[in-house]
Design a protein around this motif. Structure first.
Motif, PDB file in Angstrom:
ATOM      1  N   THR A 113      11.959   6.735  19.554  1.00  0.00           N
ATOM      2  CA  THR A 113      12.301   6.748  18.131  1.00  0.00           C
ATOM      3  C   THR A 113      11.302   5.915  17.334  1.00  0.00           C
ATOM      4  OG1 THR A 113      14.661   7.097  18.557  1.00  0.00           O
ATOM      5  CG2 THR A 113      14.077   6.097  16.435  1.00  0.00           C
ATOM      6  N   LEU A 114      11.026   4.703  17.811  1.00  0.00           N
ATOM      7  CA  LEU A 114      10.048   3.836  17.132  1.00  0.00           C
ATOM      8  C   LEU A 114       8.670   4.486  17.085  1.00  0.00           C
ATOM      9  CD1 LEU A 114      11.032   0.368  18.639  1.00  0.00           C
ATOM     10  CD2 LEU A 114      11.490   1.180  16.311  1.00  0.00           C
ATOM     11  N   ALA A 115       8.267   5.100  18.200  1.00  0.00           N
ATOM     12  CA  ALA A 115       6.948   5.745  18.276  1.00  0.00           C
ATOM     13  C   ALA A 115       6.843   6.903  17.283  1.00  0.00           C
ATOM     14  CB  ALA A 115       6.677   6.230  19.695  1.00  0.00           C
ATOM     15  N   ILE A 116       7.897   7.698  17.176  1.00  0.00           N
ATOM     16  CA  ILE A 116       7.886   8.848  16.266  1.00  0.00           C
ATOM     17  C   ILE A 116       7.881   8.367  14.816  1.00  0.00           C
ATOM     18  CG2 ILE A 116       9.202  10.850  15.468  1.00  0.00           C
ATOM     19  CD1 ILE A 116      10.303  11.024  18.411  1.00  0.00           C
ATOM     20  N   GLU A 117       8.714   7.382  14.504  1.00  0.00           N
ATOM     21  CA  GLU A 117       8.726   6.846  13.139  1.00  0.00           C
ATOM     22  C   GLU A 117       7.345   6.340  12.750  1.00  0.00           C
ATOM     23  OE1 GLU A 117      13.390   5.398  12.841  1.00  0.00           O
ATOM     24  OE2 GLU A 117      11.869   3.918  13.416  1.00  0.00           O
ATOM     25  N   PRO A 139      10.909  12.392  34.944  1.00  0.00           N
ATOM     26  CA  PRO A 139      11.787  13.545  34.740  1.00  0.00           C
ATOM     27  C   PRO A 139      12.641  13.461  33.469  1.00  0.00           C
ATOM     28  CG  PRO A 139      12.447  12.294  36.691  1.00  0.00           C
ATOM     29  CD  PRO A 139      11.155  11.707  36.210  1.00  0.00           C
ATOM     30  N   HIS A 140      12.817  12.279  32.903  1.00  0.00           N
ATOM     31  CA  HIS A 140      13.591  12.159  31.665  1.00  0.00           C
ATOM     32  C   HIS A 140      12.734  12.333  30.415  1.00  0.00           C
ATOM     33  CE1 HIS A 140      16.718   9.609  34.015  1.00  0.00           C
ATOM     34  NE2 HIS A 140      16.918  10.895  34.162  1.00  0.00           N
ATOM     35  N   ALA A 141      11.404  12.459  30.588  1.00  0.00           N
ATOM     36  CA  ALA A 141      10.514  12.529  29.424  1.00  0.00           C
ATOM     37  C   ALA A 141      10.845  13.724  28.528  1.00  0.00           C
ATOM     38  CB  ALA A 141       9.048  12.568  29.870  1.00  0.00           C
ATOM     39  N   LEU A 142      10.782  14.925  29.062  1.00  0.00           N
ATOM     40  CA  LEU A 142      11.000  16.113  28.233  1.00  0.00           C
ATOM     41  C   LEU A 142      12.412  16.135  27.631  1.00  0.00           C
ATOM     42  CD1 LEU A 142       9.800  18.660  27.025  1.00  0.00           C
ATOM     43  CD2 LEU A 142      10.468  19.881  29.117  1.00  0.00           C
ATOM     44  N   PRO A 143      13.465  15.844  28.394  1.00  0.00           N
ATOM     45  CA  PRO A 143      14.787  15.787  27.754  1.00  0.00           C
ATOM     46  C   PRO A 143      14.858  14.749  26.627  1.00  0.00           C
ATOM     47  CG  PRO A 143      15.042  15.939  30.136  1.00  0.00           C
ATOM     48  CD  PRO A 143      13.566  15.731  29.851  1.00  0.00           C
ATOM     49  N   ASN A 144      14.195  13.615  26.789  1.00  0.00           N
ATOM     50  CA  ASN A 144      14.175  12.603  25.735  1.00  0.00           C
ATOM     51  C   ASN A 144      13.473  13.150  24.489  1.00  0.00           C
ATOM     52  OD1 ASN A 144      14.495  10.101  24.405  1.00  0.00           O
ATOM     53  ND2 ASN A 144      12.773   9.167  25.451  1.00  0.00           N
ATOM     54  N   TYR A 145      12.344  13.837  24.674  1.00  0.00           N
ATOM     55  CA  TYR A 145      11.634  14.416  23.534  1.00  0.00           C
ATOM     56  C   TYR A 145      12.542  15.400  22.784  1.00  0.00           C
ATOM     57  CZ  TYR A 145       7.537  12.527  25.946  1.00  0.00           C
ATOM     58  OH  TYR A 145       6.647  11.702  26.581  1.00  0.00           O
ATOM     59  N   HIS A 146      13.230  16.246  23.535  1.00  0.00           N
ATOM     60  CA  HIS A 146      14.121  17.214  22.899  1.00  0.00           C
ATOM     61  C   HIS A 146      15.294  16.521  22.196  1.00  0.00           C
ATOM     62  CE1 HIS A 146      12.508  20.638  25.628  1.00  0.00           C
ATOM     63  NE2 HIS A 146      11.848  20.577  24.490  1.00  0.00           N
ATOM     64  N   ARG A 147      15.873  15.502  22.813  1.00  0.00           N
ATOM     65  CA  ARG A 147      16.984  14.776  22.173  1.00  0.00           C
ATOM     66  C   ARG A 147      16.547  14.114  20.865  1.00  0.00           C
ATOM     67  NH1 ARG A 147      18.195  13.417  27.416  1.00  0.00           N
ATOM     68  NH2 ARG A 147      17.206  11.381  27.259  1.00  0.00           N
ATOM     69  N   ARG A 148      15.313  13.670  20.802  1.00  0.00           N
ATOM     70  CA  ARG A 148      14.827  13.009  19.585  1.00  0.00           C
ATOM     71  C   ARG A 148      14.477  14.014  18.489  1.00  0.00           C
ATOM     72  NH1 ARG A 148      16.663   9.891  22.468  1.00  0.00           N
ATOM     73  NH2 ARG A 148      18.255  10.419  20.966  1.00  0.00           N
ATOM     74  N   GLY A 149      14.476  15.320  18.786  1.00  0.00           N
ATOM     75  CA  GLY A 149      14.249  16.333  17.759  1.00  0.00           C
ATOM     76  C   GLY A 149      12.990  17.161  17.909  1.00  0.00           C
ATOM     77  N   PHE A 150      12.191  16.888  18.934  1.00  0.00           N
ATOM     78  CA  PHE A 150      11.016  17.731  19.174  1.00  0.00           C
ATOM     79  C   PHE A 150      11.464  19.094  19.659  1.00  0.00           C
ATOM     80  CE2 PHE A 150       8.718  13.639  19.734  1.00  0.00           C
ATOM     81  CZ  PHE A 150       7.573  13.887  18.989  1.00  0.00           C
ATOM     82  N   SER A 151      10.707  20.134  19.289  1.00  0.00           N
ATOM     83  CA  SER A 151      10.944  21.470  19.825  1.00  0.00           C
ATOM     84  C   SER A 151       9.697  21.916  20.585  1.00  0.00           C
ATOM     85  CB  SER A 151      11.277  22.458  18.713  1.00  0.00           C
ATOM     86  OG  SER A 151      10.216  22.543  17.795  1.00  0.00           O
ATOM     87  N   THR A 152       9.911  22.683  21.631  1.00  0.00           N
ATOM     88  CA  THR A 152       8.806  23.191  22.442  1.00  0.00           C
ATOM     89  C   THR A 152       8.089  24.294  21.679  1.00  0.00           C
ATOM     90  OG1 THR A 152       9.940  22.639  24.500  1.00  0.00           O
ATOM     91  CG2 THR A 152       8.235  24.347  24.633  1.00  0.00           C
TER      92      THR A 152
END
Length: 161
Positions: A113-117, A139-152
């Motif tokens: 979240t801090l990095a994206i802000e 293995p939690h990287a991609l799910p974390n990105y998606h949870r924060r609002g990134f889309s593939t």
């Protein structure tokens, strides 16, 4: 390789704050940059884990627009974020990761979240924030990105070297 993006800051789904976790801007030639990138990347086969001192000097000097921030938890380094501006007011999160001893402590969501802000606020008029992740990453990287609002927006069957 999976590429993810946000095309509006409002797409960010922030994680709850973690007391004591913050981002600290690092000077472009800070000795923390090679140390943190090497330590974070060692577990995931990142090139940064194998660079010599001379290769680090070259890498740090090759793109003067690159920006660096250390993730600090309770005053101690916990990870790193590397930003690379691109034409069209795009910001690539070139590297994001936690140190091995910081993994599993519940820091990842808020660290991202801090990095994206910060990415959205690096320059005026940012139109897109994006990054890519490898199948070798946590293995939690991609799910974390998606949870924060990134889309593939793209995938490849192979990982880049």
């Amino acid at each position: 390789m999976t590429y993810v993006q946000m095309t509006a800051q409002a797409q960010l789904n922030p994680s709850p704050p973690v007391p004591g976790l913050r981002l600290e801007v690092l000077a472009p030639m800070s000795p923390l940059i090679p140390e943190l990138l090497s330590r974070v990347g060692a577990a995931y086969g990142w090139d940064s884990a194998r660079r010599s001192a001379d290769e680090w000097q070259t890498w740090l000097a090759e793109n003067p627009s690159r920006r660096y921030s250390g993730l600090m938890f309770e005053g101690e380094p916990a990870g790193i974020v590397v930003y690379e501006p691109h034409p069209g007011n795009e910001i690539e999160i070139k590297s994001f990761g936690l140190l091995p001893e910081s993994v599993g402590k519940g820091l990842g969501g808020y660290a991202l979240t801090l990095a994206i802000e910060q990415a959205w606020n690096l320059q005026r008029g940012v139109a897109r924030v994006w990054l890519h992740t490898s199948s070798k990453d946590h293995p939690h990287a991609l799910p974390n990105y998606h949870r924060r609002g990134f889309s593939t927006f793209a995938t490849h069957d192979h990982d880049e070297p």
